[in-house]
Enzyme design. Sequence first.
Site, PDB file in Angstrom:
ATOM      1  N   CYS A   1      -7.382  -2.927  -0.431  1.00  0.00           N
ATOM      2  CA  CYS A   1      -6.795  -3.710  -1.533  1.00  0.00           C
ATOM      3  C   CYS A   1      -6.167  -5.002  -1.030  1.00  0.00           C
ATOM      4  CB  CYS A   1      -5.757  -2.871  -2.277  1.00  0.00           C
ATOM      5  SG  CYS A   1      -4.410  -2.270  -1.239  1.00  0.00           S
TER       6      CYS A   1
ATOM      7  N   GLU B   1       2.940  -0.260   9.129  1.00  0.00           N
ATOM      8  CA  GLU B   1       2.443   0.851   8.303  1.00  0.00           C
ATOM      9  C   GLU B   1       1.223   1.480   8.968  1.00  0.00           C
ATOM     10  OE1 GLU B   1      -0.507   0.906   6.499  1.00  0.00           O
ATOM     11  OE2 GLU B   1      -1.209  -1.144   6.766  1.00  0.00           O
TER      12      GLU B   1
END
Length: 435
Positions: A52, A115
Amino acid sequence: MPADQFVLLGVNHKTTPVEVREKMALSGGYEEPLAALRRISGVQECFLLSTCNRVEILLVVTSECNVDEEIVTFLFGKKISREKSTTYLYIHRGLDAIRHLFMVAASLDSMVVGEAQILGQLKDAYRQAGKEGCTGPLLNKLLHKSFSAAKRVRTETGIGSSAVSISYAAVQLARKIFGNLQDKGVMLIGAGEMAELAAEHLLGQGVCKVVVANRTLSRAVKLAQRFNGKAVVMEELISQLGEVDIIISSTGATDIILSREDVRPVMRSRRNRPLFFIDIAVPRDLDPALIELGNVYLYDIDDLSNVVEINRAERDREAVKAERIVDEETIKFQGWLERQAVIPTIQALRQKVEEIGVAELDRTLARLEHLSDEDKRRLEKMVAAISAKVLHAPMVYLKENSCSGRDNRTEKVSLIHEIFGLSNGDYKNGSRRTS
C-alpha cells in the site's frame, strides 16, 4: 560483473500521493505483472514488490540497456501523464539500487521506521518471483543478502524495539504490565481509529478476546465482527470489566464514563488481578482517580505521546547504527560482484593451462611406452602440480583487493588475457558474453 546491471525503479509514500498510487496499473496479484516485465527487451531477471505504501521493480538488465520508458508505461499505464509520472518515479542504478533494497528490507525507508511488516512482504514477493521463474543467480543472491542485512539490523540495533505510534505505544505498555498477552482480553469503548489500531496490534501479540462497547450497537457489531469478538451496549460496560484485562476508551463523550467508584467493586471481584486502562479520548473518558486503586494502571493520550517522543529519539539513534550496517552489507555485496567478474577469466586461464599440460603429457607418454602405470601416475601428478604453481600467481593477482573498481579490474583482466593468449572473443571485461 558490473553492478550497473541492477536497476531499481519505483514509487512510494514519500514521492507519490495515495490518489496517484491507487491509480497505478498494477492489480490482480503478481503473475501477470511479472510476465509483462519478463517480456521487456534486455531484462534478464526481475522482481516486483507491491504494497500500500510502495511499488518497486528490481531488474537485472543487459549492458547498455535502457528500460526506463517501458517501466514508466508499465507502472502508470495511461492513467497518469508522462510528465507527472516521471516526477513521482525514482530510479536507482548499480550500488545505489543495492543499497536502496537493503534500506527497504531493514525498514529504514518505511513510513514507520523499524516496522517489521515490510520484510515479510519482501519475502512473499520474492517467493512469487521465484515461482514465476523471474529470478536468477544475481537477484537470488541479492535478495537473500537483503534478508540477512535486515536480520543484522534487527539483531544488532534496537530499531524495532521502541513504539513510535500511539497505538503501538499502548501495546508496549501492556506488555510491560502483563508480560505475555496470550490469555488476555481487551475491550474497546467507542470506535475511534487509534483504538482499532491498538486492538489490531494487541491481537498480533496474542490477545485472545475482544469486546466492543458502543452507544450504537450496529457499529459495535460491525467492529466486533472484524476482530471476531463480541459487541455490547454501553449499559453493560461495568459488568464486562471482570471479563477483560485491557480497556481502550475513545468515545466522543463530554463527561467521564467510568469513575473510580465504578471500578472499585470490580477490582474486589477480580481479586485484584491488574486492569490496564488506556484513555485516548479528548476530552478524557476515564476518571484520573482510577490510578489510586491498587493494581489499576491508567494512561491518557499525553502519557502515550510522551512515550512515543522518547522512543522516537531512541529509534533515530538506532537508525544511524542501522544505516552503517546497510552500508557495510552494500560494500560486501559489491566485493562479491567484483569477485564474480573475474571468474570467467579464471576459468579460461585454468582451462588453458590444464589443456597445455595434458597435451604435453600425452605427447611425452606416447614416446615413453616402457613406463609403468605407477610412473605414468607420477608424471600426471607432476604436470598437475606444475599447472597449479603456474596458475597461483595470476589467480592471486586477479582475486586480490587491488582488482576492485571496474577500470582497474578491466585493465588487469585484459593484461592476463594478453599474457596468456586467452580468447578475447569469448570474454570481455571479465564476463563471458552471452548470445
